[in-house]
Design a protein around this motif. Sequence first.
Motif, PDB file in Angstrom:
ATOM      1  N   MET A 183       0.820  -1.209   0.000  1.00 47.66           N
ATOM      2  CA  MET A 183       0.000   0.000   0.000  1.00 47.66           C
ATOM      3  C   MET A 183       0.855   1.261   0.000  1.00 47.66           C
ATOM      4  SD  MET A 183      -3.024  -0.853  -0.506  1.00 47.66           S
ATOM      5  CE  MET A 183      -3.503   0.875  -0.529  1.00 47.66           C
ATOM      6  N   ARG A 184       2.038   1.203   0.568  1.00 49.04           N
ATOM      7  CA  ARG A 184       2.936   2.362   0.481  1.00 49.04           C
ATOM      8  C   ARG A 184       3.367   2.586  -0.968  1.00 49.04           C
ATOM      9  NH1 ARG A 184       3.910   4.514   5.211  1.00 49.04           N
ATOM     10  NH2 ARG A 184       3.884   3.247   7.106  1.00 49.04           N
ATOM     11  N   ARG A 185       3.592   1.501  -1.691  1.00 48.76           N
ATOM     12  CA  ARG A 185       3.913   1.639  -3.114  1.00 48.76           C
ATOM     13  C   ARG A 185       2.740   2.264  -3.865  1.00 48.76           C
ATOM     14  NH1 ARG A 185       5.598  -4.133  -5.203  1.00 48.76           N
ATOM     15  NH2 ARG A 185       5.383  -3.012  -7.193  1.00 48.76           N
ATOM     16  N   VAL A 186       1.532   1.832  -3.513  1.00 44.81           N
ATOM     17  CA  VAL A 186       0.346   2.394  -4.155  1.00 44.81           C
ATOM     18  C   VAL A 186       0.230   3.881  -3.856  1.00 44.81           C
ATOM     19  CG1 VAL A 186      -2.180   2.366  -4.170  1.00 44.81           C
ATOM     20  CG2 VAL A 186      -0.915   0.209  -4.187  1.00 44.81           C
ATOM     21  N   ASN A 187       0.387   4.242  -2.597  1.00 45.39           N
ATOM     22  CA  ASN A 187       0.210   5.638  -2.212  1.00 45.39           C
ATOM     23  C   ASN A 187       1.282   6.551  -2.776  1.00 45.39           C
ATOM     24  OD1 ASN A 187      -1.952   4.672  -0.779  1.00 45.39           O
ATOM     25  ND2 ASN A 187      -1.449   5.778   1.092  1.00 45.39           N
ATOM     26  N   ASP A 188       2.447   5.994  -3.117  1.00 47.69           N
ATOM     27  CA  ASP A 188       3.512   6.785  -3.735  1.00 47.69           C
ATOM     28  C   ASP A 188       3.292   6.969  -5.235  1.00 47.69           C
ATOM     29  OD1 ASP A 188       4.849   7.144  -1.363  1.00 47.69           O
ATOM     30  OD2 ASP A 188       6.207   5.448  -1.660  1.00 47.69           O
ATOM     31  N   SER A 189       2.326   6.221  -5.786  1.00 42.28           N
ATOM     32  CA  SER A 189       2.090   6.278  -7.225  1.00 42.28           C
ATOM     33  C   SER A 189       1.346   7.553  -7.605  1.00 42.28           C
ATOM     34  CB  SER A 189       1.279   5.061  -7.678  1.00 42.28           C
ATOM     35  OG  SER A 189       0.846   5.216  -9.017  1.00 42.28           O
ATOM     36  N   PRO A 190       1.735   8.189  -8.704  1.00 43.87           N
ATOM     37  CA  PRO A 190       0.952   9.341  -9.187  1.00 43.87           C
ATOM     38  C   PRO A 190      -0.439   8.941  -9.663  1.00 43.87           C
ATOM     39  CG  PRO A 190       2.608   8.721 -10.799  1.00 43.87           C
ATOM     40  CD  PRO A 190       2.892   7.907  -9.571  1.00 43.87           C
ATOM     41  N   LEU A 191      -0.677   7.645  -9.826  1.00 42.84           N
ATOM     42  CA  LEU A 191      -1.974   7.162 -10.278  1.00 42.84           C
ATOM     43  C   LEU A 191      -2.937   6.893  -9.124  1.00 42.84           C
ATOM     44  CD1 LEU A 191      -0.733   4.619 -12.989  1.00 42.84           C
ATOM     45  CD2 LEU A 191      -1.531   6.967 -13.350  1.00 42.84           C
ATOM     46  N   ALA A 192      -2.471   7.011  -7.887  1.00 39.65           N
ATOM     47  CA  ALA A 192      -3.323   6.711  -6.736  1.00 39.65           C
ATOM     48  C   ALA A 192      -4.496   7.674  -6.665  1.00 39.65           C
ATOM     49  CB  ALA A 192      -2.501   6.771  -5.453  1.00 39.65           C
ATOM     50  N   GLU A 193      -5.660   7.130  -6.296  1.00 42.90           N
ATOM     51  CA  GLU A 193      -6.880   7.920  -6.156  1.00 42.90           C
ATOM     52  C   GLU A 193      -7.432   7.770  -4.740  1.00 42.90           C
ATOM     53  OE1 GLU A 193      -9.712   7.313  -9.339  1.00 42.90           O
ATOM     54  OE2 GLU A 193      -8.116   6.616 -10.677  1.00 42.90           O
ATOM     55  N   GLU A 194      -8.541   8.442  -4.484  1.00 42.80           N
ATOM     56  CA  GLU A 194      -9.083   8.447  -3.127  1.00 42.80           C
ATOM     57  C   GLU A 194      -9.339   7.044  -2.599  1.00 42.80           C
ATOM     58  OE1 GLU A 194     -12.978  10.041  -0.619  1.00 42.80           O
ATOM     59  OE2 GLU A 194     -12.673  10.675  -2.699  1.00 42.80           O
ATOM     60  N   ARG A 195      -9.867   6.162  -3.472  1.00 40.88           N
ATOM     61  CA  ARG A 195     -10.179   4.816  -2.999  1.00 40.88           C
ATOM     62  C   ARG A 195      -8.934   4.075  -2.522  1.00 40.88           C
ATOM     63  NH1 ARG A 195     -10.574   4.653  -8.616  1.00 40.88           N
ATOM     64  NH2 ARG A 195      -9.388   3.010  -9.679  1.00 40.88           N
ATOM     65  N   HIS A 196      -7.783   4.368  -3.135  1.00 42.58           N
ATOM     66  CA  HIS A 196      -6.555   3.716  -2.700  1.00 42.58           C
ATOM     67  C   HIS A 196      -6.124   4.214  -1.326  1.00 42.58           C
ATOM     68  CE1 HIS A 196      -6.324   3.697  -7.233  1.00 42.58           C
ATOM     69  NE2 HIS A 196      -6.383   2.413  -6.930  1.00 42.58           N
ATOM     70  N   PHE A 197      -6.260   5.519  -1.091  1.00 42.90           N
ATOM     71  CA  PHE A 197      -5.927   6.054   0.224  1.00 42.90           C
ATOM     72  C   PHE A 197      -6.862   5.508   1.292  1.00 42.90           C
ATOM     73  CE2 PHE A 197      -4.465   9.505  -2.712  1.00 42.90           C
ATOM     74  CZ  PHE A 197      -3.103   9.309  -2.504  1.00 42.90           C
ATOM     75  N   ARG A 198      -8.112   5.292   0.940  1.00 44.79           N
ATOM     76  CA  ARG A 198      -9.052   4.690   1.885  1.00 44.79           C
ATOM     77  C   ARG A 198      -8.590   3.277   2.266  1.00 44.79           C
ATOM     78  NH1 ARG A 198     -14.427   6.661   2.207  1.00 44.79           N
ATOM     79  NH2 ARG A 198     -14.651   8.688   1.198  1.00 44.79           N
ATOM     80  N   ASN A 199      -8.118   2.548   1.292  1.00 50.63           N
ATOM     81  CA  ASN A 199      -7.655   1.195   1.577  1.00 50.63           C
ATOM     82  C   ASN A 199      -6.361   1.182   2.377  1.00 50.63           C
ATOM     83  OD1 ASN A 199      -9.660  -0.565   0.442  1.00 50.63           O
ATOM     84  ND2 ASN A 199      -9.082   0.231  -1.557  1.00 50.63           N
ATOM     85  N   MET A 200      -5.568   2.236   2.251  1.00 51.66           N
ATOM     86  CA  MET A 200      -4.387   2.353   3.105  1.00 51.66           C
ATOM     87  C   MET A 200      -4.810   2.424   4.561  1.00 51.66           C
ATOM     88  SD  MET A 200      -1.062   2.575   2.971  1.00 51.66           S
ATOM     89  CE  MET A 200       0.147   2.696   4.290  1.00 51.66           C
ATOM     90  N   VAL A 201      -5.834   3.202   4.854  1.00 57.18           N
ATOM     91  CA  VAL A 201      -6.353   3.277   6.217  1.00 57.18           C
ATOM     92  C   VAL A 201      -6.826   1.906   6.678  1.00 57.18           C
ATOM     93  CG1 VAL A 201      -8.165   4.260   7.675  1.00 57.18           C
ATOM     94  CG2 VAL A 201      -6.983   5.701   6.013  1.00 57.18           C
ATOM     95  N   LEU A 202      -7.562   1.210   5.828  1.00 58.67           N
ATOM     96  CA  LEU A 202      -8.065  -0.109   6.171  1.00 58.67           C
ATOM     97  C   LEU A 202      -6.932  -1.060   6.533  1.00 58.67           C
ATOM     98  CD1 LEU A 202     -10.300  -2.245   6.345  1.00 58.67           C
ATOM     99  CD2 LEU A 202     -10.106  -2.539   3.875  1.00 58.67           C
ATOM    100  N   VAL A 203      -5.903  -1.117   5.688  1.00 58.48           N
ATOM    101  CA  VAL A 203      -4.779  -2.020   5.933  1.00 58.48           C
ATOM    102  C   VAL A 203      -4.069  -1.667   7.242  1.00 58.48           C
ATOM    103  CG1 VAL A 203      -2.468  -2.609   5.098  1.00 58.48           C
ATOM    104  CG2 VAL A 203      -4.425  -2.694   3.539  1.00 58.48           C
ATOM    105  N   LEU A 204      -3.879  -0.381   7.505  1.00 52.33           N
ATOM    106  CA  LEU A 204      -3.198   0.031   8.730  1.00 52.33           C
ATOM    107  C   LEU A 204      -4.011  -0.332   9.970  1.00 52.33           C
ATOM    108  CD1 LEU A 204      -1.809   3.510   7.629  1.00 52.33           C
ATOM    109  CD2 LEU A 204      -0.454   1.476   8.178  1.00 52.33           C
ATOM    110  N   VAL A 205      -5.302  -0.124   9.916  1.00 56.13           N
ATOM    111  CA  VAL A 205      -6.142  -0.457  11.068  1.00 56.13           C
ATOM    112  C   VAL A 205      -6.156  -1.961  11.316  1.00 56.13           C
ATOM    113  CG1 VAL A 205      -8.497  -0.424  11.985  1.00 56.13           C
ATOM    114  CG2 VAL A 205      -7.568   1.603  10.865  1.00 56.13           C
ATOM    115  N   LEU A 206      -6.292  -2.734  10.252  1.00 54.07           N
ATOM    116  CA  LEU A 206      -6.290  -4.192  10.411  1.00 54.07           C
ATOM    117  C   LEU A 206      -4.961  -4.697  10.945  1.00 54.07           C
ATOM    118  CD1 LEU A 206      -8.250  -5.355   7.229  1.00 54.07           C
ATOM    119  CD2 LEU A 206      -9.086  -5.079   9.570  1.00 54.07           C
ATOM    120  N   ALA A 207      -3.888  -3.954  10.680  1.00 53.16           N
ATOM    121  CA  ALA A 207      -2.566  -4.310  11.206  1.00 53.16           C
ATOM    122  C   ALA A 207      -2.330  -3.756  12.610  1.00 53.16           C
ATOM    123  CB  ALA A 207      -1.485  -3.801  10.268  1.00 53.16           C
TER     124      ALA A 207
END
Length: 255
Positions: A183-207
């Motif tokens: 997810m850090r790779r995703v969030n560093d991508s210029p192609l990342a959109e809001e839904r990807h940032f939302r999933n970053m939160v999800l992954v962090l909380v689950l961890a």
Amino acid sequence: MPAILLSCLTLGACSTPGSGLGGEEARLLSLADDIGRRGDHATAAAMYERAAELSADDPQIHVRLGNARLDAGNAEAAKTSFRTALSLDIENTDALLGLGTAQLRLGEVESAVRNLHKAAPEVNTLAAWSHLGAAHALLGQGESAQHAFSQAAALSPHSPDALTNLALAHSLAGEDEEAIELMRRVNDSPLAEERHFRNMVLVLVLAQELEQAHSIALPEMSPSQRQSLIEQAARIGEIADPADRARAMGLAMAR
């Protein structure tokens, strides 16, 4: 909270129908293709249906009809079209992929896995592997889901959606470090959109990385929106059954 990001994936363009079509069939197919590209999938499906009536023995026309029906949100009718195509050509992998995808949307997950498992290696597209991964996840088959999503990511290594799907599969399996790194790779991508940032939160909380979930930079997201996401993710984390958790993460909406 939508998580697995298959809603943006389609089956892709189908093969060109066999030669020997009459003028009316060819005209209808051309019009249907054009209308479908413009987003009017219901009208396109009606035209493909008429073309299928004129060339009932051409399996690829039935495949194109099935895809249009999927795009129009009519998975049950799409399933019928793909089954017709397979009755004409049992080796038609486009039809097999379409049938598995329609079954996935209809909640017939075991049947979807059976057909997508055969189709994905033959078709070998991002969509095919992603649909198979979603089906495995919905059955609680984490290792198989990871394998399928890994194949999808290998085909499109810069796709935020493909990487997010793989990250969420790791998260479902309790492999939090791998999920966060992806997810850090995703969030560093210029192609990342809001839904990807939302999933970053999800992954962090689950961890259980709540501090990071509260502090990580999330463009275009208010503090109240972030807090709402954290609360939703915490509820998902309380679900013990992997298949139920996958459904709560949004896999049932996979396309």
